[in-house]
Motif scaffolding. Structure first.
Motif, PDB file in Angstrom:
ATOM      1  N   ALA A  13      13.263  44.834  53.015  1.00  0.00           N
ATOM      2  CA  ALA A  13      13.001  46.275  53.133  1.00  0.00           C
ATOM      3  C   ALA A  13      11.611  46.616  52.594  1.00  0.00           C
ATOM      4  O   ALA A  13      10.870  47.394  53.212  1.00  0.00           O
ATOM      5  CB  ALA A  13      14.070  47.065  52.374  1.00  0.00           C
ATOM      6  N   ALA A  14      11.253  46.023  51.470  1.00  0.00           N
ATOM      7  CA  ALA A  14       9.923  46.269  50.899  1.00  0.00           C
ATOM      8  C   ALA A  14       8.832  45.769  51.846  1.00  0.00           C
ATOM      9  O   ALA A  14       7.809  46.432  52.042  1.00  0.00           O
ATOM     10  CB  ALA A  14       9.794  45.593  49.530  1.00  0.00           C
ATOM     11  N   LEU A  15       9.055  44.615  52.446  1.00  0.00           N
ATOM     12  CA  LEU A  15       8.075  44.070  53.395  1.00  0.00           C
ATOM     13  C   LEU A  15       7.892  44.995  54.596  1.00  0.00           C
ATOM     14  O   LEU A  15       6.777  45.200  55.076  1.00  0.00           O
ATOM     15  CB  LEU A  15       8.507  42.675  53.856  1.00  0.00           C
ATOM     16  N   ARG A  16       8.991  45.560  55.078  1.00  0.00           N
ATOM     17  CA  ARG A  16       8.898  46.478  56.230  1.00  0.00           C
ATOM     18  C   ARG A  16       8.167  47.766  55.848  1.00  0.00           C
ATOM     19  O   ARG A  16       7.468  48.345  56.676  1.00  0.00           O
ATOM     20  CB  ARG A  16      10.288  46.800  56.786  1.00  0.00           C
ATOM     21  N   VAL A  17       8.325  48.213  54.620  1.00  0.00           N
ATOM     22  CA  VAL A  17       7.578  49.399  54.175  1.00  0.00           C
ATOM     23  C   VAL A  17       6.084  49.096  54.219  1.00  0.00           C
ATOM     24  O   VAL A  17       5.289  49.914  54.671  1.00  0.00           O
ATOM     25  CB  VAL A  17       8.021  49.838  52.762  1.00  0.00           C
ATOM     26  N   ARG A  18       5.704  47.926  53.753  1.00  0.00           N
ATOM     27  CA  ARG A  18       4.276  47.565  53.764  1.00  0.00           C
ATOM     28  C   ARG A  18       3.732  47.535  55.189  1.00  0.00           C
ATOM     29  O   ARG A  18       2.601  47.956  55.444  1.00  0.00           O
ATOM     30  CB  ARG A  18       4.071  46.202  53.096  1.00  0.00           C
ATOM     31  N   GLU A  19       4.540  47.016  56.115  1.00  0.00           N
ATOM     32  CA  GLU A  19       4.094  46.920  57.505  1.00  0.00           C
ATOM     33  C   GLU A  19       4.233  48.239  58.253  1.00  0.00           C
ATOM     34  O   GLU A  19       3.818  48.337  59.403  1.00  0.00           O
ATOM     35  CB  GLU A  19       4.902  45.839  58.235  1.00  0.00           C
ATOM     36  N   GLY A  20       4.822  49.232  57.602  1.00  0.00           N
ATOM     37  CA  GLY A  20       5.005  50.525  58.261  1.00  0.00           C
ATOM     38  C   GLY A  20       6.128  50.499  59.284  1.00  0.00           C
ATOM     39  O   GLY A  20       6.157  51.327  60.180  1.00  0.00           O
ATOM     40  N   GLY A  21       7.066  49.586  59.127  1.00  0.00           N
ATOM     41  CA  GLY A  21       8.131  49.442  60.113  1.00  0.00           C
ATOM     42  C   GLY A  21       9.468  49.954  59.660  1.00  0.00           C
ATOM     43  O   GLY A  21      10.489  49.533  60.155  1.00  0.00           O
ATOM     44  N   HIS A  22       9.493  50.875  58.699  1.00  0.00           N
ATOM     45  CA  HIS A  22      10.766  51.381  58.218  1.00  0.00           C
ATOM     46  C   HIS A  22      11.347  52.385  59.198  1.00  0.00           C
ATOM     47  O   HIS A  22      10.698  52.821  60.142  1.00  0.00           O
ATOM     48  CB  HIS A  22      10.627  51.973  56.814  1.00  0.00           C
ATOM     49  N   ILE A  23      12.571  52.755  58.953  1.00  0.00           N
ATOM     50  CA  ILE A  23      13.288  53.656  59.856  1.00  0.00           C
ATOM     51  C   ILE A  23      12.585  55.009  59.912  1.00  0.00           C
ATOM     52  O   ILE A  23      12.195  55.564  58.895  1.00  0.00           O
ATOM     53  CB  ILE A  23      14.735  53.840  59.385  1.00  0.00           C
TER      54      ILE A  23
END
Length: 159
Positions: free
Chosen positions: A63-73
């Protein structure tokens, strides 16, 4: 902006390696557990508690990695229909909400780790508070990554 980007780049790489190693370990552990249970009729007790810790690490670090990539929900279909200024405002609100969420996770897990630090995880004998250390680290990462995104939005706004 560089003062936060470099540490976040390093943190991102570390989280990526830890999440990948956790996933590989989980797959290996589950296969081992299944083979031992169904082929040798000797199910090891330690598989489930270790697997639970690995799943927590994979989910929260992922989840933290997706936040960095801007790929969160998000509600991209709605946001894309807004004018550029509206998109920037919504992105800022989104990252502020993520930071607030990360702070809530941090505080809650810190309290739980403190409360359960003297208890032991059955079979493993490790402190129960260890389960809550993973979300604490992930929440710090989420807050740092969201702060980086906010600073980038602010820098673009003032150009």
């Amino acid at each position: 902006m560089t003062f936060l980007k470099r540490p976040n780049d390093f943190l991102f790489r570390v989280l990526l390696v830890v999440a990948a190693l956790s996933l590989a370990a989980l797959c290996t552990l589950v296969i081992y557990g299944v083979v031992m249970r169904y082929v040798f009729a000797d199910a090891p007790d330690f598989v489930e508690p270790i697997a639970l810790l690995l799943v927590i690490a994979i989910a929260l670090f992922g989840a933290a990695l997706r936040v960095r990539e801007g790929g969160h929900i998000g509600l991209d279909s709605f946001v894309k229909k807004l004018p550029p200024k509206g998109q920037t405002i919504v992105a800022g609100i989104q990252h502020l909400c993520l930071i607030a969420f990360a702070v809530a996770i941090f505080i809650g897990c810190l309290e739980m780790a403190e409360t359960t630090r003297h208890d032991r995880i059955p079979i493993l004998g490790l402190p129960e508070g260890l389960r809550y250390c993973i979300p604490i680290v992930a929440s710090i990462c989420i807050a740092m990554f969201s702060t980086e995104h906010l600073l980038a939005l602010f820098a673009r706004k003032h150009k």
